[in-house]
Design a protein around this motif. Sequence first.
Motif, PDB file in Angstrom:
ATOM      1  N   GLN A 112     -10.517  11.384 -19.206  1.00  0.00           N
ATOM      2  CA  GLN A 112     -10.663  12.656 -19.201  1.00  0.00           C
ATOM      3  C   GLN A 112     -11.311  13.340 -17.856  1.00  0.00           C
ATOM      4  OE1 GLN A 112     -14.366  13.682 -18.493  1.00  0.00           O
ATOM      5  NE2 GLN A 112     -14.002  15.919 -19.449  1.00  0.00           N
ATOM      6  N   VAL A 113     -11.511  12.414 -16.923  1.00  0.00           N
ATOM      7  CA  VAL A 113     -11.830  13.030 -15.424  1.00  0.00           C
ATOM      8  C   VAL A 113     -10.771  13.650 -14.772  1.00  0.00           C
ATOM      9  CG1 VAL A 113     -13.882  11.619 -15.194  1.00  0.00           C
ATOM     10  CG2 VAL A 113     -11.681  10.675 -14.352  1.00  0.00           C
ATOM     11  N   GLY A 114      -9.546  13.195 -15.224  1.00  0.00           N
ATOM     12  CA  GLY A 114      -8.299  13.577 -14.623  1.00  0.00           C
ATOM     13  C   GLY A 114      -8.212  12.902 -13.113  1.00  0.00           C
ATOM     14  N   SER A 115      -6.989  12.167 -13.142  1.00  0.00           N
ATOM     15  CA  SER A 115      -6.715  11.228 -11.917  1.00  0.00           C
ATOM     16  C   SER A 115      -5.170  10.854 -11.776  1.00  0.00           C
ATOM     17  CB  SER A 115      -7.413  10.048 -12.250  1.00  0.00           C
ATOM     18  OG  SER A 115      -7.160   8.919 -11.321  1.00  0.00           O
ATOM     19  N   VAL A 116      -4.777  10.655 -10.823  1.00  0.00           N
ATOM     20  CA  VAL A 116      -3.484  10.067 -10.233  1.00  0.00           C
ATOM     21  C   VAL A 116      -3.501   8.878 -10.015  1.00  0.00           C
ATOM     22  CG1 VAL A 116      -2.421  12.464 -10.000  1.00  0.00           C
ATOM     23  CG2 VAL A 116      -3.576  11.229  -7.977  1.00  0.00           C
ATOM     24  N   ALA A 117      -4.643   8.308  -9.815  1.00  0.00           N
ATOM     25  CA  ALA A 117      -4.770   6.818  -9.446  1.00  0.00           C
ATOM     26  C   ALA A 117      -4.049   5.966 -10.276  1.00  0.00           C
ATOM     27  CB  ALA A 117      -6.332   6.591  -9.223  1.00  0.00           C
ATOM     28  N   GLY A 118      -3.403   4.878 -10.011  1.00  0.00           N
ATOM     29  CA  GLY A 118      -2.889   3.959 -10.962  1.00  0.00           C
ATOM     30  C   GLY A 118      -1.684   4.523 -11.622  1.00  0.00           C
ATOM     31  N   ARG A 119      -1.257   5.759 -11.472  1.00  0.00           N
ATOM     32  CA  ARG A 119      -0.167   6.183 -12.007  1.00  0.00           C
ATOM     33  C   ARG A 119       1.160   5.870 -11.341  1.00  0.00           C
ATOM     34  NH1 ARG A 119      -4.165   7.055 -14.726  1.00  0.00           N
ATOM     35  NH2 ARG A 119      -4.343   9.061 -15.922  1.00  0.00           N
ATOM     36  N   GLU A 120       2.322   5.600 -12.035  1.00  0.00           N
ATOM     37  CA  GLU A 120       3.463   5.286 -11.353  1.00  0.00           C
ATOM     38  C   GLU A 120       4.537   6.221 -11.686  1.00  0.00           C
ATOM     39  OE1 GLU A 120       4.372   1.238 -12.785  1.00  0.00           O
ATOM     40  OE2 GLU A 120       2.903   0.384 -11.758  1.00  0.00           O
ATOM     41  N   ILE A 121       5.644   6.214 -10.725  1.00  0.00           N
ATOM     42  CA  ILE A 121       6.721   7.240 -11.399  1.00  0.00           C
ATOM     43  C   ILE A 121       7.304   7.241 -12.603  1.00  0.00           C
ATOM     44  CG2 ILE A 121       9.136   7.734 -10.758  1.00  0.00           C
ATOM     45  CD1 ILE A 121       8.219   7.089  -7.801  1.00  0.00           C
ATOM     46  N   GLY A 122       7.126   5.791 -13.159  1.00  0.00           N
ATOM     47  CA  GLY A 122       7.642   5.702 -14.390  1.00  0.00           C
ATOM     48  C   GLY A 122       6.904   6.287 -15.605  1.00  0.00           C
ATOM     49  N   ASP A 123       5.594   6.698 -15.322  1.00  0.00           N
ATOM     50  CA  ASP A 123       4.590   7.486 -16.137  1.00  0.00           C
ATOM     51  C   ASP A 123       5.174   8.760 -16.457  1.00  0.00           C
ATOM     52  OD1 ASP A 123       3.137   5.108 -16.466  1.00  0.00           O
ATOM     53  OD2 ASP A 123       1.880   5.495 -14.587  1.00  0.00           O
ATOM     54  N   LEU A 171       0.765  -1.117  -0.134  1.00  0.00           N
ATOM     55  CA  LEU A 171      -0.027   0.111  -0.096  1.00  0.00           C
ATOM     56  C   LEU A 171       0.935   1.367  -0.041  1.00  0.00           C
ATOM     57  CD1 LEU A 171      -2.975  -0.692   2.424  1.00  0.00           C
ATOM     58  CD2 LEU A 171      -3.168   0.038  -0.148  1.00  0.00           C
ATOM     59  N   LEU A 172       2.083   1.342   0.738  1.00  0.00           N
ATOM     60  CA  LEU A 172       2.823   2.459   0.829  1.00  0.00           C
ATOM     61  C   LEU A 172       3.476   2.604  -0.444  1.00  0.00           C
ATOM     62  CD1 LEU A 172       4.156   2.240   4.543  1.00  0.00           C
ATOM     63  CD2 LEU A 172       2.433   3.920   3.639  1.00  0.00           C
ATOM     64  N   SER A 173       3.832   1.373  -1.020  1.00  0.00           N
ATOM     65  CA  SER A 173       4.560   1.629  -2.301  1.00  0.00           C
ATOM     66  C   SER A 173       3.782   2.149  -3.297  1.00  0.00           C
ATOM     67  CB  SER A 173       5.010   0.325  -2.798  1.00  0.00           C
ATOM     68  OG  SER A 173       5.638   0.308  -4.141  1.00  0.00           O
ATOM     69  N   ALA A 174       2.318   1.827  -3.424  1.00  0.00           N
ATOM     70  CA  ALA A 174       1.506   2.280  -4.482  1.00  0.00           C
ATOM     71  C   ALA A 174       1.038   3.722  -4.063  1.00  0.00           C
ATOM     72  CB  ALA A 174       0.276   1.441  -4.455  1.00  0.00           C
TER      73      ALA A 174
END
Length: 336
Positions: free
Chosen positions: A187-198, A54-57
């Motif tokens: 389109q909604v705008g989100s940082v969920a599921g984003r990783e540093i590599g993105d 969880l902390l990693s995500a």
Amino acid sequence: MPMSSITSRPDAQAPSRSRLVAGGLVLPALLAVAVVVSLLVGATALTSGDLGALLSARGDRTVVGILIGAAVAMSGAAMQGITRNPLADPGILGINAGASLLVVAGITWFGINSLLGYIGFALVGAALAAVAVTALATAASRGFGGSGNSPLSMALAGMVFTAGATSVASALLIADGKSLDVYRFWQVGSVAGREIGDIVPVLPLLALGFGVLLVAGRRLDILAMGDSVARGLGEKPEKLRFVIGGAAVALAAGAVAVAGPIGFVGLVAPHLLRPLIGTSYRVLLPASAFVGASLVLLADTLGRVVSPPGEVQVGIMTAVLGCPALLWVVARMRSL
């Protein structure tokens, strides 16, 4: 009182020492609190069994949120400076609409469905939007007897472009239901599921934008006093707008490409700061980065807990919170 008065009053340009000290203490503390909250609070409670995962995500999500929030806020502050319009931000000036239109075109015509594909098309769309809005503003200003871009013509051109781009994108989506299903998640705008590599594909753009704006504060202060004053001090207003505007577009494009359009942060962050630290862009630009990052993290965290076990995307949360903030900005403008 004209809209430009917020950024052009001589007594408001130089921040006092007490304001600088207050900003230097409060803003890093606010961001630190936002980071801790982002790591520890969520729809899923932390337990010893999944603590590391969880902390990693959440750690990746927090880093992405910091960069996106800082980029959008600094971009909005710079756009307010170059247009001398306190209501300017990447959304109003058409940057978000241009990115969205090209993403829709990419989904509909080329079948893109990956984050990397969204990034590529969004970057191109944001750049084309900046060129189109500048051309529209120049043509409109000269058509009314001006010599180039004006604050009003830039804002109006952005609104016209946004309306047109949104209409075309809607037409494409209505004609292809599958494209609508794919597009709505971006389109909604989100940082969920984003990783540093993105973030890696847009790091050059973000580095360029941050670097230029961090050294452009003094020139933005001069530009905010009017083109005639800037020319009298040896500056070239058109060149300044091109360079600073390009950096602002780079930040907005990079942020939109990774996280989708996140509204109101670029508009609200500078206005939250002006009563605290004054209107000098030498201080306002870096301070906006702190506030923007904090706003995105706090909005994202709030979105995780308002409707458990699901989440409300950060773009929706900033829109909900941004509406009353916009009313506050307008009320504050009328009182000055």
